[in-house]
Motif scaffolding. Sequence first.
Motif, PDB file in Angstrom:
ATOM      1  N   ASP A   1      -5.537 -21.011  55.857  1.00 35.65           N
ATOM      2  CA  ASP A   1      -6.046 -19.829  55.165  1.00 35.65           C
ATOM      3  C   ASP A   1      -6.149 -20.156  53.674  1.00 35.65           C
ATOM      4  O   ASP A   1      -5.147 -20.350  52.998  1.00 35.65           O
ATOM      5  CB  ASP A   1      -5.083 -18.665  55.391  1.00 35.65           C
ATOM      6  N   THR A   2      -7.378 -20.221  53.175  1.00 32.94           N
ATOM      7  CA  THR A   2      -7.603 -20.589  51.774  1.00 32.94           C
ATOM      8  C   THR A   2      -8.141 -19.415  50.964  1.00 32.94           C
ATOM      9  O   THR A   2      -8.951 -19.584  50.053  1.00 32.94           O
ATOM     10  CB  THR A   2      -8.547 -21.800  51.665  1.00 32.94           C
ATOM     11  N   ALA A   3      -7.717 -18.215  51.323  1.00 37.46           N
ATOM     12  CA  ALA A   3      -8.069 -17.045  50.514  1.00 37.46           C
ATOM     13  C   ALA A   3      -7.444 -17.177  49.127  1.00 37.46           C
ATOM     14  O   ALA A   3      -6.615 -18.059  48.882  1.00 37.46           O
ATOM     15  CB  ALA A   3      -7.580 -15.766  51.203  1.00 37.46           C
ATOM     16  N   ARG A   4      -7.802 -16.291  48.228  1.00 37.13           N
ATOM     17  CA  ARG A   4      -7.378 -16.409  46.825  1.00 37.13           C
ATOM     18  C   ARG A   4      -5.961 -15.864  46.639  1.00 37.13           C
ATOM     19  O   ARG A   4      -5.752 -14.753  46.164  1.00 37.13           O
ATOM     20  CB  ARG A   4      -8.374 -15.685  45.903  1.00 37.13           C
ATOM     21  N   TYR A   5      -4.987 -16.690  47.032  1.00 39.87           N
ATOM     22  CA  TYR A   5      -3.581 -16.325  46.859  1.00 39.87           C
ATOM     23  C   TYR A   5      -3.086 -16.864  45.517  1.00 39.87           C
ATOM     24  O   TYR A   5      -2.343 -17.852  45.452  1.00 39.87           O
ATOM     25  CB  TYR A   5      -2.736 -16.890  47.998  1.00 39.87           C
ATOM     26  N   GLN A   6      -3.501 -16.215  44.422  1.00 42.46           N
ATOM     27  CA  GLN A   6      -3.083 -16.618  43.073  1.00 42.46           C
ATOM     28  C   GLN A   6      -1.739 -15.940  42.789  1.00 42.46           C
ATOM     29  O   GLN A   6      -1.665 -14.874  42.192  1.00 42.46           O
ATOM     30  CB  GLN A   6      -4.131 -16.211  42.047  1.00 42.46           C
ATOM     31  N   LEU A   7      -0.666 -16.602  43.217  1.00 42.29           N
ATOM     32  CA  LEU A   7       0.653 -15.987  43.148  1.00 42.29           C
ATOM     33  C   LEU A   7       1.273 -16.071  41.765  1.00 42.29           C
ATOM     34  O   LEU A   7       2.126 -15.255  41.409  1.00 42.29           O
ATOM     35  CB  LEU A   7       1.586 -16.636  44.171  1.00 42.29           C
ATOM     36  N   LYS A   8       0.876 -17.073  40.992  1.00 41.78           N
ATOM     37  CA  LYS A   8       1.308 -17.149  39.607  1.00 41.78           C
ATOM     38  C   LYS A   8       0.265 -17.926  38.825  1.00 41.78           C
ATOM     39  O   LYS A   8      -0.514 -18.694  39.407  1.00 41.78           O
ATOM     40  CB  LYS A   8       2.692 -17.788  39.477  1.00 41.78           C
ATOM     41  N   PRO A   9       0.200 -17.743  37.503  1.00 39.14           N
ATOM     42  CA  PRO A   9      -0.844 -18.406  36.715  1.00 39.14           C
ATOM     43  C   PRO A   9      -0.792 -19.926  36.902  1.00 39.14           C
ATOM     44  O   PRO A   9       0.268 -20.540  36.815  1.00 39.14           O
ATOM     45  CB  PRO A   9      -0.492 -18.009  35.276  1.00 39.14           C
ATOM     46  N   GLY A  10      -1.955 -20.504  37.195  1.00 36.78           N
ATOM     47  CA  GLY A  10      -2.058 -21.952  37.304  1.00 36.78           C
ATOM     48  C   GLY A  10      -1.552 -22.541  38.598  1.00 36.78           C
ATOM     49  O   GLY A  10      -1.519 -23.763  38.751  1.00 36.78           O
ATOM     50  N   ASN A  11      -1.166 -21.712  39.560  1.00 33.50           N
ATOM     51  CA  ASN A  11      -0.655 -22.243  40.828  1.00 33.50           C
ATOM     52  C   ASN A  11      -1.077 -21.330  41.968  1.00 33.50           C
ATOM     53  O   ASN A  11      -0.512 -20.262  42.177  1.00 33.50           O
ATOM     54  CB  ASN A  11       0.871 -22.380  40.791  1.00 33.50           C
ATOM     55  N   ARG A  12      -2.112 -21.772  42.683  1.00 33.64           N
ATOM     56  CA  ARG A  12      -2.617 -20.990  43.806  1.00 33.64           C
ATOM     57  C   ARG A  12      -1.965 -21.474  45.103  1.00 33.64           C
ATOM     58  O   ARG A  12      -1.809 -22.669  45.340  1.00 33.64           O
ATOM     59  CB  ARG A  12      -4.132 -21.123  43.914  1.00 33.64           C
ATOM     60  N   ALA A  13      -1.597 -20.541  45.943  1.00 26.75           N
ATOM     61  CA  ALA A  13      -1.003 -20.869  47.234  1.00 26.75           C
ATOM     62  C   ALA A  13      -2.099 -20.997  48.296  1.00 26.75           C
ATOM     63  O   ALA A  13      -3.226 -20.537  48.120  1.00 26.75           O
ATOM     64  CB  ALA A  13      -0.005 -19.799  47.642  1.00 26.75           C
ATOM     65  N   PHE A  14      -1.744 -21.641  49.400  1.00 22.01           N
ATOM     66  CA  PHE A  14      -2.611 -21.635  50.575  1.00 22.01           C
ATOM     67  C   PHE A  14      -1.776 -21.168  51.764  1.00 22.01           C
ATOM     68  O   PHE A  14      -0.539 -21.187  51.743  1.00 22.01           O
ATOM     69  CB  PHE A  14      -3.223 -23.009  50.847  1.00 22.01           C
ATOM     70  N   GLY A  15      -2.457 -20.733  52.807  1.00 17.92           N
ATOM     71  CA  GLY A  15      -1.760 -20.167  53.943  1.00 17.92           C
ATOM     72  C   GLY A  15      -1.930 -20.968  55.218  1.00 17.92           C
ATOM     73  O   GLY A  15      -2.903 -21.711  55.384  1.00 17.92           O
ATOM     74  N   VAL A  16      -0.973 -20.807  56.116  1.00 17.84           N
ATOM     75  CA  VAL A  16      -1.054 -21.344  57.473  1.00 17.84           C
ATOM     76  C   VAL A  16      -0.859 -20.175  58.427  1.00 17.84           C
ATOM     77  O   VAL A  16       0.189 -19.516  58.415  1.00 17.84           O
ATOM     78  CB  VAL A  16       0.006 -22.431  57.732  1.00 17.84           C
ATOM     79  N   ARG A  17      -1.876 -19.903  59.219  1.00 18.01           N
ATOM     80  CA  ARG A  17      -1.804 -18.843  60.215  1.00 18.01           C
ATOM     81  C   ARG A  17      -1.610 -19.465  61.598  1.00 18.01           C
ATOM     82  O   ARG A  17      -2.342 -20.389  61.979  1.00 18.01           O
ATOM     83  CB  ARG A  17      -3.081 -17.997  60.218  1.00 18.01           C
ATOM     84  N   VAL A  18      -0.633 -18.956  62.324  1.00 24.07           N
ATOM     85  CA  VAL A  18      -0.379 -19.394  63.698  1.00 24.07           C
ATOM     86  C   VAL A  18      -0.695 -18.229  64.623  1.00 24.07           C
ATOM     87  O   VAL A  18      -0.133 -17.137  64.472  1.00 24.07           O
ATOM     88  CB  VAL A  18       1.074 -19.862  63.893  1.00 24.07           C
ATOM     89  N   HIS A  19      -1.615 -18.462  65.554  1.00 30.57           N
ATOM     90  CA  HIS A  19      -2.066 -17.415  66.470  1.00 30.57           C
ATOM     91  C   HIS A  19      -1.373 -17.578  67.824  1.00 30.57           C
ATOM     92  O   HIS A  19      -1.364 -18.671  68.394  1.00 30.57           O
ATOM     93  CB  HIS A  19      -3.586 -17.475  66.648  1.00 30.57           C
ATOM     94  N   TYR A  20      -0.804 -16.485  68.320  1.00 29.57           N
ATOM     95  CA  TYR A  20      -0.079 -16.484  69.581  1.00 29.57           C
ATOM     96  C   TYR A  20      -0.781 -15.579  70.590  1.00 29.57           C
ATOM     97  O   TYR A  20      -1.373 -14.570  70.217  1.00 29.57           O
ATOM     98  CB  TYR A  20       1.348 -15.967  69.386  1.00 29.57           C
ATOM     99  N   SER A  21      -0.680 -15.939  71.870  1.00 34.21           N
ATOM    100  CA  SER A  21      -1.236 -15.083  72.913  1.00 34.21           C
ATOM    101  C   SER A  21      -0.390 -15.209  74.171  1.00 34.21           C
ATOM    102  O   SER A  21       0.110 -16.286  74.495  1.00 34.21           O
ATOM    103  CB  SER A  21      -2.692 -15.467  73.224  1.00 34.21           C
ATOM    104  N   GLY A  22      -0.215 -14.081  74.878  1.00 31.33           N
ATOM    105  CA  GLY A  22       0.550 -14.067  76.111  1.00 31.33           C
ATOM    106  C   GLY A  22      -0.288 -14.499  77.293  1.00 31.33           C
ATOM    107  O   GLY A  22      -1.521 -14.498  77.236  1.00 31.33           O
ATOM    108  N   SER A  23       0.383 -14.870  78.372  1.00 36.05           N
ATOM    109  CA  SER A  23      -0.324 -15.374  79.552  1.00 36.05           C
ATOM    110  C   SER A  23      -0.528 -14.305  80.621  1.00 36.05           C
ATOM    111  O   SER A  23      -1.197 -14.545  81.617  1.00 36.05           O
ATOM    112  CB  SER A  23       0.460 -16.539  80.161  1.00 36.05           C
TER     113      SER A  23
END
Length: 245
Positions: free
Chosen positions: A111-133
């Motif tokens: 996930d590379t949305a604009r997560y500007q959590l503090k000046p000069g340091n942008r975060a990136f995300g990892v999404r884990v998708h789960y599904s039942g059987s």
Amino acid sequence: MNKKALILAASLLAPVFAHAACTDFMQTWVDKLHPGRTLDTTLAVCKQWPANPDLTLAVLPLEQKGNSDDQGTDDLAILVADSTSGSVIARLYEPDAITFDAVRVSAIELDTARYQLKPGNRAFGVRVHYSGSSSANSFGGTSLSLYTIEGQTLHKVVDRLAVSSGSGETNGECDGFYDSTDRTIDIGPISREGYAVLKMSEKSTHTVSKMVSGKCVDKDTSQRKSFDLNYTNGRYAVSKALQWN
């Protein structure tokens, strides 16, 4: 082929070449950083960072011994690398990161949305998708973790926030219910800790399905609420109730 056609062809092929180069590095990273480990190629993912195309992000699930098709545990190697050379710039190893049994990990997404959590340091995300059987007892959802680059390491600032979850039961034809919760993030003002407040919006929906005059009819009841996640003691305070376990 005229000049405009050549430019168009090159622009269409560029993402393909970038993706191929990215995936070609995966096994090399595993061999170098975690020799002898088996890469779970069905879930591994990498992506050039739109905020900084010189960098490539990757999530490498590493299978543990004893895993089967039905159940097991993967460790995660998360890294940031130079997009051209593949040289690893920063990384983080998370043992026992994802477990699957009746609930499967269906996909991992960067996930590379604009997560500007503090000046000069942008975060990136990892999404884990789960599904039942089970179709009669449905269950699934998505977790989101956020990471920032701190020197040669990655700092996990949000740990497995459940951004979506759902479960329900049905008789296989119509009658049943389904409960779902979805959460979205907006970036708020900078706090005294130097990190932005995460403004959360949550929508919970209870759906009841019944057969009425030969038609399956759904009735929804929804609730909304808002709350903040604040950065404290090195990460955002995500309660157990908000985490995907």
